[in-house]
Scaffold this motif. Structure first.
Motif, PDB file in Angstrom:
ATOM      1  N   LEU A  19      -5.629  11.152   3.444  1.00 48.18           N
ATOM      2  CA  LEU A  19      -4.632  12.097   3.937  1.00 48.18           C
ATOM      3  C   LEU A  19      -3.933  12.804   2.777  1.00 48.18           C
ATOM      4  O   LEU A  19      -3.738  14.027   2.812  1.00 48.18           O
ATOM      5  CB  LEU A  19      -3.595  11.370   4.800  1.00 48.18           C
ATOM      6  N   LEU A  20      -3.568  12.052   1.770  1.00 46.75           N
ATOM      7  CA  LEU A  20      -2.875  12.643   0.626  1.00 46.75           C
ATOM      8  C   LEU A  20      -3.788  13.605  -0.126  1.00 46.75           C
ATOM      9  O   LEU A  20      -3.360  14.699  -0.523  1.00 46.75           O
ATOM     10  CB  LEU A  20      -2.371  11.544  -0.305  1.00 46.75           C
ATOM     11  N   ASP A  21      -5.039  13.227  -0.299  1.00 47.98           N
ATOM     12  CA  ASP A  21      -5.992  14.114  -0.979  1.00 47.98           C
ATOM     13  C   ASP A  21      -6.248  15.381  -0.171  1.00 47.98           C
ATOM     14  O   ASP A  21      -6.618  16.419  -0.737  1.00 47.98           O
ATOM     15  CB  ASP A  21      -7.313  13.385  -1.223  1.00 47.98           C
ATOM     16  N   SER A  22      -6.058  15.289   1.150  1.00 51.45           N
ATOM     17  CA  SER A  22      -6.277  16.449   2.013  1.00 51.45           C
ATOM     18  C   SER A  22      -5.052  17.357   2.077  1.00 51.45           C
ATOM     19  O   SER A  22      -5.057  18.355   2.810  1.00 51.45           O
ATOM     20  CB  SER A  22      -6.647  15.991   3.431  1.00 51.45           C
ATOM     21  N   GLY A  23      -4.018  16.999   1.350  1.00 50.61           N
ATOM     22  CA  GLY A  23      -2.834  17.847   1.281  1.00 50.61           C
ATOM     23  C   GLY A  23      -1.722  17.516   2.248  1.00 50.61           C
ATOM     24  O   GLY A  23      -0.762  18.289   2.379  1.00 50.61           O
ATOM     25  N   TYR A  24      -1.803  16.367   2.929  1.00 51.55           N
ATOM     26  CA  TYR A  24      -0.743  15.986   3.845  1.00 51.55           C
ATOM     27  C   TYR A  24       0.444  15.384   3.091  1.00 51.55           C
ATOM     28  O   TYR A  24       0.271  14.683   2.085  1.00 51.55           O
ATOM     29  CB  TYR A  24      -1.255  14.977   4.878  1.00 51.55           C
ATOM     30  N   HIS A  25       1.631  15.646   3.613  1.00 47.19           N
ATOM     31  CA  HIS A  25       2.854  15.047   3.102  1.00 47.19           C
ATOM     32  C   HIS A  25       3.327  14.048   4.143  1.00 47.19           C
ATOM     33  O   HIS A  25       3.560  14.413   5.302  1.00 47.19           O
ATOM     34  CB  HIS A  25       3.924  16.113   2.867  1.00 47.19           C
ATOM     35  N   THR A  32       0.834  -1.210   0.000  1.00 46.49           N
ATOM     36  CA  THR A  32       0.000   0.000   0.000  1.00 46.49           C
ATOM     37  C   THR A  32       0.863   1.252   0.000  1.00 46.49           C
ATOM     38  O   THR A  32       0.607   2.210  -0.740  1.00 46.49           O
ATOM     39  CB  THR A  32      -0.940   0.005   1.217  1.00 46.49           C
ATOM     40  N   LEU A  33       1.885   1.273   0.824  1.00 44.88           N
ATOM     41  CA  LEU A  33       2.788   2.427   0.864  1.00 44.88           C
ATOM     42  C   LEU A  33       3.475   2.624  -0.479  1.00 44.88           C
ATOM     43  O   LEU A  33       3.644   3.757  -0.955  1.00 44.88           O
ATOM     44  CB  LEU A  33       3.821   2.243   1.970  1.00 44.88           C
ATOM     45  N   ARG A  34       3.858   1.527  -1.106  1.00 48.23           N
ATOM     46  CA  ARG A  34       4.518   1.599  -2.412  1.00 48.23           C
ATOM     47  C   ARG A  34       3.567   2.138  -3.473  1.00 48.23           C
ATOM     48  O   ARG A  34       3.971   2.927  -4.342  1.00 48.23           O
ATOM     49  CB  ARG A  34       5.027   0.213  -2.797  1.00 48.23           C
ATOM     50  N   GLU A  35       2.319   1.733  -3.398  1.00 48.76           N
ATOM     51  CA  GLU A  35       1.327   2.180  -4.382  1.00 48.76           C
ATOM     52  C   GLU A  35       1.188   3.700  -4.370  1.00 48.76           C
ATOM     53  O   GLU A  35       1.015   4.323  -5.427  1.00 48.76           O
ATOM     54  CB  GLU A  35      -0.025   1.533  -4.081  1.00 48.76           C
ATOM     55  N   TYR A  36       1.281   4.288  -3.171  1.00 47.29           N
ATOM     56  CA  TYR A  36       1.117   5.731  -3.057  1.00 47.29           C
ATOM     57  C   TYR A  36       2.456   6.473  -2.929  1.00 47.29           C
ATOM     58  O   TYR A  36       2.478   7.663  -2.652  1.00 47.29           O
ATOM     59  CB  TYR A  36       0.218   6.055  -1.864  1.00 47.29           C
ATOM     60  N   ASP A  37       3.541   5.750  -3.124  1.00 46.93           N
ATOM     61  CA  ASP A  37       4.885   6.333  -3.071  1.00 46.93           C
ATOM     62  C   ASP A  37       5.112   7.078  -1.756  1.00 46.93           C
ATOM     63  O   ASP A  37       5.565   8.224  -1.727  1.00 46.93           O
ATOM     64  CB  ASP A  37       5.106   7.280  -4.257  1.00 46.93           C
ATOM     65  N   VAL A  38       4.817   6.397  -0.652  1.00 43.59           N
ATOM     66  CA  VAL A  38       4.905   6.976   0.687  1.00 43.59           C
ATOM     67  C   VAL A  38       5.950   6.222   1.503  1.00 43.59           C
ATOM     68  O   VAL A  38       6.055   4.998   1.402  1.00 43.59           O
ATOM     69  CB  VAL A  38       3.534   6.917   1.388  1.00 43.59           C
ATOM     70  N   ARG A  39       6.687   6.950   2.331  1.00 42.62           N
ATOM     71  CA  ARG A  39       7.674   6.368   3.226  1.00 42.62           C
ATOM     72  C   ARG A  39       7.134   6.378   4.654  1.00 42.62           C
ATOM     73  O   ARG A  39       6.459   7.318   5.060  1.00 42.62           O
ATOM     74  CB  ARG A  39       8.986   7.145   3.180  1.00 42.62           C
ATOM     75  N   ARG A  89      -6.378  -2.937   6.329  1.00 43.35           N
ATOM     76  CA  ARG A  89      -7.518  -2.358   5.603  1.00 43.35           C
ATOM     77  C   ARG A  89      -7.662  -0.873   5.887  1.00 43.35           C
ATOM     78  O   ARG A  89      -7.984  -0.083   4.995  1.00 43.35           O
ATOM     79  CB  ARG A  89      -8.801  -3.104   5.979  1.00 43.35           C
ATOM     80  N   ALA A  90      -7.409  -0.490   7.151  1.00 45.24           N
ATOM     81  CA  ALA A  90      -7.545   0.920   7.517  1.00 45.24           C
ATOM     82  C   ALA A  90      -6.543   1.790   6.758  1.00 45.24           C
ATOM     83  O   ALA A  90      -6.888   2.881   6.283  1.00 45.24           O
ATOM     84  CB  ALA A  90      -7.353   1.093   9.018  1.00 45.24           C
ATOM     85  N   LEU A  91      -5.312   1.324   6.620  1.00 49.72           N
ATOM     86  CA  LEU A  91      -4.302   2.090   5.897  1.00 49.72           C
ATOM     87  C   LEU A  91      -4.748   2.345   4.461  1.00 49.72           C
ATOM     88  O   LEU A  91      -4.548   3.444   3.932  1.00 49.72           O
ATOM     89  CB  LEU A  91      -2.966   1.351   5.917  1.00 49.72           C
ATOM     90  N   ARG A  92      -5.348   1.355   3.842  1.00 48.58           N
ATOM     91  CA  ARG A  92      -5.817   1.515   2.463  1.00 48.58           C
ATOM     92  C   ARG A  92      -6.868   2.602   2.343  1.00 48.58           C
ATOM     93  O   ARG A  92      -7.010   3.223   1.291  1.00 48.58           O
ATOM     94  CB  ARG A  92      -6.397   0.187   1.956  1.00 48.58           C
ATOM     95  N   GLU A  93      -7.590   2.846   3.436  1.00 46.30           N
ATOM     96  CA  GLU A  93      -8.641   3.862   3.403  1.00 46.30           C
ATOM     97  C   GLU A  93      -8.144   5.240   3.800  1.00 46.30           C
ATOM     98  O   GLU A  93      -8.431   6.233   3.132  1.00 46.30           O
ATOM     99  CB  GLU A  93      -9.803   3.446   4.314  1.00 46.30           C
ATOM    100  N   TYR A  94      -7.383   5.330   4.901  1.00 44.68           N
ATOM    101  CA  TYR A  94      -7.025   6.672   5.370  1.00 44.68           C
ATOM    102  C   TYR A  94      -5.833   7.272   4.640  1.00 44.68           C
ATOM    103  O   TYR A  94      -5.701   8.496   4.578  1.00 44.68           O
ATOM    104  CB  TYR A  94      -6.827   6.723   6.881  1.00 44.68           C
ATOM    105  N   LEU A  95      -4.959   6.442   4.063  1.00 44.32           N
ATOM    106  CA  LEU A  95      -3.796   7.008   3.384  1.00 44.32           C
ATOM    107  C   LEU A  95      -4.180   7.870   2.184  1.00 44.32           C
ATOM    108  O   LEU A  95      -3.737   9.032   2.092  1.00 44.32           O
ATOM    109  CB  LEU A  95      -2.819   5.901   2.975  1.00 44.32           C
TER     110      LEU A  95
END
Length: 280
Positions: A265-271, A114-121, A256-262
């Motif tokens: 968060l990104l759409d809300s402008g969080y880095h 999931t993290l890889r899909e959204y390019d998140v560390r 499952r929660a990570l797939r939903e909130y990540l």
């Protein structure tokens, strides 16, 4: 990736991050700062503290850090904290995602995907006894440029242990991480959020900074995916550190929660960022 290639890559990554941090650059080199007005947050034990077990002494020794992120100046007095870092300071809507107790081959790979899909560390605070059995997952974390921290060997309540037992718990885990990454861990998190003077001092002597959290998702209580998602979405704010788990029980809700909130968060402008080393 072969071990020598992995080690070379990790050293290059951390060396590059040190340059960024010293220059005060944005991105992955954000600095975490302690919230002086807050007390360390403590989670209730999920199933009671692990029983203290005799640990084989480790020959592993790290040079203490000098001040902030200057491991080569070992003649300088080691900086010992009195509380863990709880929040991140930096510009914009930045936050840190952390996962404790792993790695677990049942849940960690899904979180990594999931993290890889959204390019998140993210940061993974691993327990040595599980990390030693799953070094391939540590290698995968390294390939994706995640940050691995020390969460002790067997997840005991450190405040009930002797100094020698605390040191052994930390040293053995640092040894596993160093072996898999080619670099020792720069960050440490005490199980159950239980800190005392010995824990801070020994962590500092081993070259690690203490990290707590701002948001406890309470995923270790398996409250349901919706509850975990709701807690992250309602409490998200610039500078927070989010606590989740990728092991230590059934973590399918966390996955499952990570797939939903990540994506939210990104759409809300969080880095989503991770620290590399410590800088003043």
């Amino acid at each position: 990736m072969k071990k020598d290639q992995l080690i070379t890559r990790r050293r290059a990554l951390i060396a590059g991050a040190a340059v960024l941090g010293a220059a005060g650059a944005a991105g992955t080199a954000h600095v975490l700062t302690a919230d002086q007005a807050a007390k360390p947050v403590r989670s209730l034990p999920r199933s009671g503290p692990a029983a203290a077990r005799p640990l084989k002494p480790s020959a592993y020794r790290l040079q203490p850090i000098a001040g902030y992120g200057a491991p080569h100046l070992t003649h300088t007095r080691t900086l010992v904290r009195h509380e863990p870092f709880l929040r991140m300071s930096g510009r914009g809507r930045s936050l840190v995602l952390t996962f404790d107790d792993g790695p677990d081959p049942r849940y960690t790979p899904e979180i990594l995907r999931t993290l890889r899909e959204y390019d998140v560390r993210a940061m993974f605070f691993v327990c040595g006894e599980t990390a030693a059995r799953n070094k391939d997952l540590l290698g995968e974390m390294a390939d994706d440029d995640h940050l691995v921290g020390n969460h002790t060997w067997s997840h005991p309540l450190l405040t009930k242990l002797s100094r020698s037992a605390i040191r052994s718990e930390m040293e053995r885990t640092s040894e596993v991480i160093d072996d898999a990454y080619g670099e020792p861990p720069a960050w440490f998190r005490a199980p159950y959020g239980a800190w005392n003077r010995d824990v801070f001092r020994i962590g500092a002597e081993l070259g690690m900074e203490p990290l707590g959290w701002t948001i406890d998702t309470l995923d270790w209580t398996t409250p349901g995916t919706r509850s975990i998602v709701g807690r992250v979405r309602s409490e998200a704010a610039p500078g927070v550190v989010v606590l989740s788990h990728d092991a230590g029980g059934d973590r399918s809700q966390s996955v499952r929660a990570l797939r939903e909130y990540l994506p939210h968060l990104l759409d809300s402008g969080y880095h989503i960022v991770v620290p590399r080393r410590k800088y003043a």
